[in-house]
Design a protein around this motif. Structure first.
Motif, short mmCIF file in Angstrom:
data_model
loop_
_atom_site.label_atom_id
_atom_site.label_comp_id
_atom_site.label_asym_id
_atom_site.label_seq_id
_atom_site.Cartn_x
_atom_site.Cartn_y
_atom_site.Cartn_z
N ASN A 1 1.11 -1.29 0.08
CA ASN A 1 0.20 0.02 0.14
C ASN A 1 0.74 1.36 -0.22
O ASN A 1 0.78 2.74 -0.04
CB ASN A 1 -1.09 0.02 1.51
CG ASN A 1 -2.14 -0.81 1.50
OD1 ASN A 1 -2.69 -1.62 -0.13
ND2 ASN A 1 -2.09 -2.00 2.19
N SER A 2 2.26 0.86 -0.07
CA SER A 2 2.65 2.24 0.06
C SER A 2 2.71 3.38 -1.59
O SER A 2 2.25 2.39 -2.58
CB SER A 2 4.48 1.80 -0.10
OG SER A 2 4.51 1.15 1.30
N ILE A 3 2.62 4.03 -1.26
CA ILE A 3 3.07 5.88 -2.48
C ILE A 3 4.13 5.47 -2.40
O ILE A 3 5.09 6.70 -1.62
CB ILE A 3 2.02 6.34 -2.48
CG1 ILE A 3 0.61 5.88 -2.23
CG2 ILE A 3 2.19 7.56 -3.39
CD1 ILE A 3 -0.44 6.85 -1.88
N TYR B 1 1.78 10.40 -8.30
CA TYR B 1 1.53 11.30 -6.94
C TYR B 1 3.08 11.99 -6.77
O TYR B 1 3.26 12.60 -5.58
CB TYR B 1 2.18 9.93 -5.94
CG TYR B 1 0.99 9.20 -6.22
CD1 TYR B 1 -0.32 10.01 -5.81
CD2 TYR B 1 0.59 7.80 -7.20
CE1 TYR B 1 -2.01 8.62 -5.55
CE2 TYR B 1 0.28 6.79 -6.46
CZ TYR B 1 -1.15 7.84 -6.72
OH TYR B 1 -2.33 6.58 -6.20
N LEU C 1 -7.27 14.20 -3.91
CA LEU C 1 -6.46 12.93 -3.89
C LEU C 1 -6.22 12.23 -2.67
O LEU C 1 -6.72 10.99 -3.04
CB LEU C 1 -5.47 13.89 -4.72
CG LEU C 1 -4.04 12.92 -4.84
CD1 LEU C 1 -4.77 11.97 -6.04
CD2 LEU C 1 -2.42 13.68 -5.15
N LEU C 2 -5.61 12.85 -2.51
CA LEU C 2 -5.82 12.12 -0.82
C LEU C 2 -7.04 11.52 -0.33
O LEU C 2 -6.74 10.30 0.23
CB LEU C 2 -5.34 12.63 0.81
CG LEU C 2 -4.10 13.98 0.97
CD1 LEU C 2 -3.88 14.59 1.81
CD2 LEU C 2 -3.39 12.88 0.71
N VAL D 1 -8.55 9.45 -2.01
CA VAL D 1 -9.33 9.07 -3.08
C VAL D 1 -8.23 7.39 -2.87
O VAL D 1 -8.47 6.25 -3.04
CB VAL D 1 -9.41 8.88 -4.45
CG1 VAL D 1 -10.39 10.19 -5.14
CG2 VAL D 1 -8.27 9.50 -4.66
N LEU D 2 -7.40 7.96 -1.47
CA LEU D 2 -6.57 6.98 -1.56
C LEU D 2 -6.45 5.81 -0.32
O LEU D 2 -7.15 6.11 0.61
CB LEU D 2 -4.48 7.54 -1.04
CG LEU D 2 -4.53 8.36 -2.04
CD1 LEU D 2 -3.21 9.10 -1.51
CD2 LEU D 2 -3.83 7.66 -3.24
#
Length: 107
Positions: free
Chosen positions: A4-6, A15, A103-104, A106-107
């Protein structure tokens, strides 16, 4: 391994808006900063002419280079406050730009 790391670095990649170099101006300390990088680097020299020079830098890379100089003395408490300075910058960036908030979300 956390899948799950971006990961992000370049503003032109996925990103990239998360990068401190992304062109999202912020309002902090009664001033406008072109990017969170400008703010962070400038705070190393808070209260000096070098702070304002960094704030006025034409791009985030120039701000970063000006902030990394050791020809100008860092503020004495920098090691102690630098994490809080970054938190203030990132918070401002994501609170002041609705597209980043979305954006945050939807993560």
């Amino acid at each position: 391994m956390n899948t799950n790391s971006i990961k992000f670095y370049s503003v032109t990649e996925a990103y990239g808006d998360f990068s401190n170099f992304a062109l999202y101006p912020i309002q902090l300390k009664g001033k406008t900063w072109a990017t969170s990088e400008h703010y962070f680097q400038a705070q190393k020299f808070k209260g000096t002419p070098h702070e304002n020079k960094i704030r006025k830098a034409s791009n985030p890379m120039q701000a970063a280079l000006l902030g990394r100089t050791r020809k100008v003395k860092l503020r004495p408490d920098w090691k102690k406050v630098k994490d809080a300075v970054m938190l203030d910058a990132v918070r401002a960036k994501f609170l002041q730009h609705n597209d980043l908030k979305e954006l945050l979300a939807v993560l």
